[in-house]
Design a protein around this motif. Structure first.
Motif, PDB file in Angstrom:
ATOM      1  N   MET A  81     -12.073  39.211 -37.631  1.00 21.08           N
ATOM      2  CA  MET A  81     -11.328  38.688 -36.477  1.00 21.08           C
ATOM      3  C   MET A  81     -12.085  37.509 -35.852  1.00 21.08           C
ATOM      4  O   MET A  81     -11.475  36.557 -35.359  1.00 21.08           O
ATOM      5  N   LEU A 110      -8.816  37.590 -32.104  1.00 20.40           N
ATOM      6  CA  LEU A 110      -7.412  37.220 -31.898  1.00 20.40           C
ATOM      7  C   LEU A 110      -6.749  38.226 -30.965  1.00 20.40           C
ATOM      8  O   LEU A 110      -6.856  39.437 -31.188  1.00 20.40           O
ATOM      9  N   PHE A 112      -3.217  38.644 -30.402  1.00 20.15           N
ATOM     10  CA  PHE A 112      -1.845  38.283 -30.773  1.00 20.15           C
ATOM     11  C   PHE A 112      -0.866  39.439 -30.536  1.00 20.15           C
ATOM     12  O   PHE A 112       0.158  39.263 -29.882  1.00 20.15           O
ATOM     13  N   SER A 113      -1.162  40.622 -31.105  1.00 21.23           N
ATOM     14  CA  SER A 113      -0.191  41.727 -31.078  1.00 21.23           C
ATOM     15  C   SER A 113       0.104  42.159 -29.645  1.00 21.23           C
ATOM     16  O   SER A 113      -0.804  42.225 -28.811  1.00 21.23           O
ATOM     17  N   ARG A 118       5.153  44.291 -30.927  1.00 26.56           N
ATOM     18  CA  ARG A 118       4.403  45.147 -31.847  1.00 26.56           C
ATOM     19  C   ARG A 118       3.778  44.344 -32.996  1.00 26.56           C
ATOM     20  O   ARG A 118       3.072  43.384 -32.721  1.00 26.56           O
ATOM     21  N   SER A 119       4.072  44.711 -34.250  1.00 21.75           N
ATOM     22  CA  SER A 119       3.414  43.999 -35.363  1.00 21.75           C
ATOM     23  C   SER A 119       4.009  42.615 -35.619  1.00 21.75           C
ATOM     24  O   SER A 119       3.485  41.870 -36.441  1.00 21.75           O
ATOM     25  N   HIS A 120       5.075  42.252 -34.930  1.00 24.66           N
ATOM     26  CA  HIS A 120       5.685  40.923 -35.120  1.00 24.66           C
ATOM     27  C   HIS A 120       4.930  39.917 -34.246  1.00 24.66           C
ATOM     28  O   HIS A 120       5.439  39.417 -33.247  1.00 24.66           O
ATOM     29  N   TRP A 143      -3.370  45.370 -29.210  1.00 22.75           N
ATOM     30  CA  TRP A 143      -4.587  45.587 -29.993  1.00 22.75           C
ATOM     31  C   TRP A 143      -5.427  44.320 -29.943  1.00 22.75           C
ATOM     32  O   TRP A 143      -4.953  43.259 -30.346  1.00 22.75           O
ATOM     33  N   THR A 145      -9.242  43.486 -31.376  1.00 24.96           N
ATOM     34  CA  THR A 145     -10.544  43.889 -31.938  1.00 24.96           C
ATOM     35  C   THR A 145     -11.658  43.241 -31.120  1.00 24.96           C
ATOM     36  O   THR A 145     -11.510  42.114 -30.649  1.00 24.96           O
ATOM     37  N   SER A 194     -11.052  48.111 -30.897  1.00 22.96           N
ATOM     38  CA  SER A 194      -9.733  47.475 -30.869  1.00 22.96           C
ATOM     39  C   SER A 194      -8.866  48.168 -29.830  1.00 22.96           C
ATOM     40  O   SER A 194      -8.215  49.166 -30.109  1.00 22.96           O
ATOM     41  N   VAL A 350      -1.479  48.447 -42.183  1.00 24.17           N
ATOM     42  CA  VAL A 350      -0.689  48.444 -40.933  1.00 24.17           C
ATOM     43  C   VAL A 350      -1.118  47.323 -39.992  1.00 24.17           C
ATOM     44  O   VAL A 350      -0.599  47.202 -38.884  1.00 24.17           O
ATOM     45  N   MET A 351      -2.080  46.518 -40.433  1.00 21.73           N
ATOM     46  CA  MET A 351      -2.440  45.346 -39.624  1.00 21.73           C
ATOM     47  C   MET A 351      -1.490  44.204 -39.970  1.00 21.73           C
ATOM     48  O   MET A 351      -1.201  43.942 -41.138  1.00 21.73           O
ATOM     49  N   ALA A 352      -1.031  43.543 -38.927  1.00 22.25           N
ATOM     50  CA  ALA A 352      -0.006  42.517 -39.112  1.00 22.25           C
ATOM     51  C   ALA A 352      -0.584  41.239 -39.727  1.00 22.25           C
ATOM     52  O   ALA A 352      -1.674  40.826 -39.329  1.00 22.25           O
ATOM     53  N   THR A 354       1.984  43.376 -41.776  1.00 19.68           N
ATOM     54  CA  THR A 354       1.833  44.653 -42.481  1.00 19.68           C
ATOM     55  C   THR A 354       2.307  44.507 -43.931  1.00 19.68           C
ATOM     56  O   THR A 354       3.037  43.568 -44.273  1.00 19.68           O
ATOM     57  N   ASP A 356       4.564  46.187 -45.456  1.00 20.23           N
ATOM     58  CA  ASP A 356       6.038  46.197 -45.532  1.00 20.23           C
ATOM     59  C   ASP A 356       6.605  44.806 -45.247  1.00 20.23           C
ATOM     60  O   ASP A 356       7.507  44.331 -45.942  1.00 20.23           O
TER      61      ASP A 356
HETATM   62  C1  LIG Z   1      -7.931  48.590 -36.618  1.00 22.30           C
HETATM   63  C2  LIG Z   1      -6.948  47.592 -36.095  1.00 22.30           C
HETATM   64  C3  LIG Z   1      -7.406  46.418 -35.528  1.00 22.30           C
HETATM   65  C4  LIG Z   1      -6.485  45.493 -35.019  1.00 22.30           C
HETATM   66  N1  LIG Z   1      -6.958  44.330 -34.456  1.00 22.30           N
HETATM   67  C5  LIG Z   1      -6.077  43.424 -33.957  1.00 22.30           C
HETATM   68  C6  LIG Z   1      -6.552  42.210 -33.333  1.00 22.30           C
HETATM   69  O1  LIG Z   1      -7.757  41.948 -33.258  1.00 22.30           O
HETATM   70  N2  LIG Z   1      -5.635  41.345 -32.827  1.00 22.30           N
HETATM   71  C7  LIG Z   1      -4.298  41.583 -32.902  1.00 22.30           C
HETATM   72  O2  LIG Z   1      -3.539  40.740 -32.445  1.00 22.30           O
HETATM   73  N3  LIG Z   1      -3.827  42.718 -33.476  1.00 22.30           N
HETATM   74  C8  LIG Z   1      -4.683  43.634 -33.996  1.00 22.30           C
HETATM   75  N4  LIG Z   1      -4.210  44.803 -34.561  1.00 22.30           N
HETATM   76  C9  LIG Z   1      -2.760  45.081 -34.516  1.00 22.30           C
HETATM   77  C10 LIG Z   1      -2.074  44.903 -35.845  1.00 22.30           C
HETATM   78  O3  LIG Z   1      -2.169  43.571 -36.300  1.00 22.30           O
HETATM   79  C11 LIG Z   1      -0.606  45.323 -35.744  1.00 22.30           C
HETATM   80  O4  LIG Z   1       0.065  44.549 -34.779  1.00 22.30           O
HETATM   81  C12 LIG Z   1      -0.449  46.770 -35.376  1.00 22.30           C
HETATM   82  O5  LIG Z   1      -1.269  47.563 -36.214  1.00 22.30           O
HETATM   83  C13 LIG Z   1       1.000  47.171 -35.550  1.00 22.30           C
HETATM   84  O6  LIG Z   1       1.156  48.524 -35.150  1.00 22.30           O
HETATM   85  P1  LIG Z   1       2.519  48.979 -34.471  1.00 22.30           P
HETATM   86  O7  LIG Z   1       2.426  50.454 -34.231  1.00 22.30           O
HETATM   87  O8  LIG Z   1       2.817  48.116 -33.303  1.00 22.30           O
HETATM   88  O9  LIG Z   1       3.525  48.670 -35.662  1.00 22.30           O
HETATM   89  P2  LIG Z   1       5.115  48.570 -35.652  1.00 22.30           P
HETATM   90  O10 LIG Z   1       5.531  47.150 -35.469  1.00 22.30           O
HETATM   91  O11 LIG Z   1       5.689  49.582 -34.731  1.00 22.30           O
HETATM   92  O12 LIG Z   1       5.461  48.949 -37.172  1.00 22.30           O
HETATM   93  C14 LIG Z   1       5.670  50.296 -37.612  1.00 22.30           C
HETATM   94  C15 LIG Z   1       6.042  50.272 -39.067  1.00 22.30           C
HETATM   95  O13 LIG Z   1       7.231  49.488 -39.253  1.00 22.30           O
HETATM   96  C16 LIG Z   1       7.046  48.555 -40.297  1.00 22.30           C
HETATM   97  N5  LIG Z   1       7.793  47.327 -40.010  1.00 22.30           N
HETATM   98  C17 LIG Z   1       7.794  46.595 -38.881  1.00 22.30           C
HETATM   99  N6  LIG Z   1       8.585  45.511 -39.016  1.00 22.30           N
HETATM  100  C18 LIG Z   1       9.088  45.541 -40.261  1.00 22.30           C
HETATM  101  C19 LIG Z   1       9.943  44.686 -41.003  1.00 22.30           C
HETATM  102  N7  LIG Z   1      10.460  43.577 -40.487  1.00 22.30           N
HETATM  103  N8  LIG Z   1      10.253  45.039 -42.271  1.00 22.30           N
HETATM  104  C20 LIG Z   1       9.739  46.173 -42.828  1.00 22.30           C
HETATM  105  N9  LIG Z   1       8.920  47.019 -42.162  1.00 22.30           N
HETATM  106  C21 LIG Z   1       8.575  46.704 -40.905  1.00 22.30           C
HETATM  107  C22 LIG Z   1       5.554  48.283 -40.319  1.00 22.30           C
HETATM  108  O14 LIG Z   1       5.125  47.860 -41.595  1.00 22.30           O
HETATM  109  C23 LIG Z   1       4.965  49.634 -39.956  1.00 22.30           C
HETATM  110  O15 LIG Z   1       4.789  50.414 -41.123  1.00 22.30           O
HETATM  111  C24 LIG Z   1      -5.099  45.745 -35.085  1.00 22.30           C
HETATM  112  C25 LIG Z   1      -4.643  46.938 -35.687  1.00 22.30           C
HETATM  113  C26 LIG Z   1      -5.546  47.842 -36.193  1.00 22.30           C
HETATM  114  C27 LIG Z   1      -5.034  49.114 -36.829  1.00 22.30           C
END
Ligand SMILES: Cc1cc2nc3c(=O)[nH]c(=O)nc-3n(C[C@H](O)[C@H](O)[C@H](O)COP(=O)(O)OP(=O)(O)OC[C@H]3O[C@@H](n4cnc5c(N)ncnc54)[C@H](O)[C@@H]3O)c2cc1C
Length: 372
Positions: A81, A110, A112-113, A118-120, A143, A145, A194, A350-352, A354, A356
């Motif tokens: 990161m 970063l 960002f999330s 969420r992961s977008h 999140w 880190t 994180s 599962v880190m964006a 992801t 998927d």
């Molecule tokens: C250890 C760790 C460190 C991290 N550090 C950072 C950091 O430093 N900075 C930062 O910005 N973020 C960080 N993140 C966040 C990371 O990048 C993701 O944003 C976060 O893990 C997403 O989790 P969520 O529960 O919000 O996922 P969700 O968005 O709820 O996703 C849940 C599931 O749905 C799936 N999914 C979502 N959208 C789609 C799609 N369009 N098509 C198919 N499948 C989909 C995903 O693949 C996932 O399996 C970190 C995460 C972890 C685990």
């Protein structure tokens, strides 16, 4: 051995490897390792020599991350990161900050999330408003880190005034109104600190904008995405390489005394180890092809960038799962020291972006569709 790996070797042997189990079991931030990476110039690996950096690129950063990950996934993630934040600041940040990064005096990350998108990560809902010539930030980052240890966050928000998906900022952690959460209690990467981070009326100078208002998405795609995907892939390769080595050592050295044979004398165990080895080598080959494509500006570089993270992250999950199975109850009880790798390897996918989402992007790309 090249200079950056020569510098890294003693840090791994004296600090990272000996502390890895404690970083994991007590979920403590690997401060000593990060300080050593800073002292030796390795935190400035991507910085321009003009500001005191090593002037190296994706390939060398990936080598560093893979080597660290073989010892400690948490330290590898903190460094990953940092390199991503540092690359953004190197392109758009002020000279003083760039100099501090090169000198190892500034840890970045970063932010960002967000809780809302969420992961977008490309679609922040958080805001940046112009108020009396400064910028007011309000956000619920989900999140970050190194949240309590980074000196500077590279931060995304909606644009202030222009059209576009987002704008990026340089945000000092100690800015009033920035509230990182305390403690990270995760399945793996337990020392990476994180946590969520809120901004409530945090005020930063307007000059802290990184790039143009509304153009943050372009910078994410051009600078952060290739680097993050390569380094996340390298982290996964390091984790599965070490899990494979430990599993082979255990299988070769563990005996059934009543049969006078080793675990590795069982063809099923050997086949499992072989499948692991093949997946590691396939992943490494794709990672290296990706780095070469980036370096040469190949037409398919972005496709490789998308593929590499998905393939390497998923392979790490599978390889570490196979390692647990091949090493039996001994692995389940931590005797083989593989289960930390199994837990750490779950994070990448599962880190964006992801896995998927990456498969969806790759599918769109090869069908000639727009990714977004
Ligand atoms: C250890 C760790 C460190 C991290 N550090 C950072 C950091 O430093 N900075 C930062 O910005 N973020 C960080 N993140 C966040 C990371 O990048 C993701 O944003 C976060 O893990 C997403 O989790 P969520 O529960 O919000 O996922 P969700 O968005 O709820 O996703 C849940 C599931 O749905 C799936 N999914 C979502 N959208 C789609 C799609 N369009 N098509 C198919 N499948 C989909 C995903 O693949 C996932 O399996 C970190 C995460 C972890 C685990």
């Amino acid at each position: 051995m090249s200079d950056h790996l020569e510098k890294l070797e003693p840090i791994l042997a004296d600090v990272v490897r000996p502390n890895a189990d404690r970083v994991d079991s007590e979920a403590v931030f690997p401060s000593q390792a990060i300080a050593e990476l800073g002292r030796t110039g390795l935190l400035g690996l991507l910085s321009d020599p003009a500001v005191g950096g090593m002037g190296l690129g994706h390939r060398q950063a990936a080598e560093v991350i893979e080597s660290i990950a073989r010892c400690c996934g948490s330290t590898a993630m903190v460094a990953t990161m940092h390199y991503c934040g540092a690359a953004m600041l190197e392109r758009y940040g002020d000279e003083a900050t760039r100099g501090k990064i090169a000198a190892g005096e500034c840890l970045t990350t970063l932010a960002f999330s967000e809780a809302g998108s969420r992961s977008h990560f490309w679609a922040p809902l958080s805001t940046a408003q112009a108020v009396d010539g400064s910028i007011r930030l309000d956000a619920h980052k989900s999140w970050v880190t190194s949240a309590n240890h980074a000196d500077v966050y590279v931060w995304s928000s909606q644009p202030v005034a222009e059209e576009g998906m987002c704008t990026l900022w340089q945000v000092p952690r100690e800015t009033a109104g920035i509230h990182p959460g305390s403690g990270f209690d995760g399945l793996g990467l337990r020392g990476n600190d994180s946590t969520p981070c809120r901004a409530e009326g945090a005020t930063i100078p307007a000059e802290n904008r990184l790039g143009e208002d509304g153009k943050g998405f372009d910078a994410m795609m051009e600078i952060v995405l290739p680097l993050f995907n390569v380094l996340s892939s390298a982290c996964s390769v390091g984790l599965m390489e070490e899990a494979t080595a430990r599993a082979c050592e255990h299988a070769s050295g563990t005996r059934y005394q009543h049969l006078d044979s080793a675990l590795a004398d069982l063809p099923t165990i050997r086949a499992t180890l072989a499948r692991m080895r093949c997946k590691v080598d396939q992943s490494r080959a794709l990672l290296q092809a990706t780095v070469t494509a980036i370096e040469s500006g190949a037409n398919d570089a972005m496709l490789r960038v998308l593929e590499s993270k998905a393939v390497c992250n998923d392979a790490a999950g599978e390889v570490c799962d196979l390692a647990m199975r091949a090493c039996g109850g001994a692995a389940f009880r931590k005797d083989v020291a593989i289960e930390r790798y199994f837990r750490d390897a779950r994070a990448g996918m599962v880190m964006a972006p992801t896995s998927d989402v990456l498969y969806d992007f790759v599918g769109k790309a090869i069908c000639g569709m727009d990714l977004f």
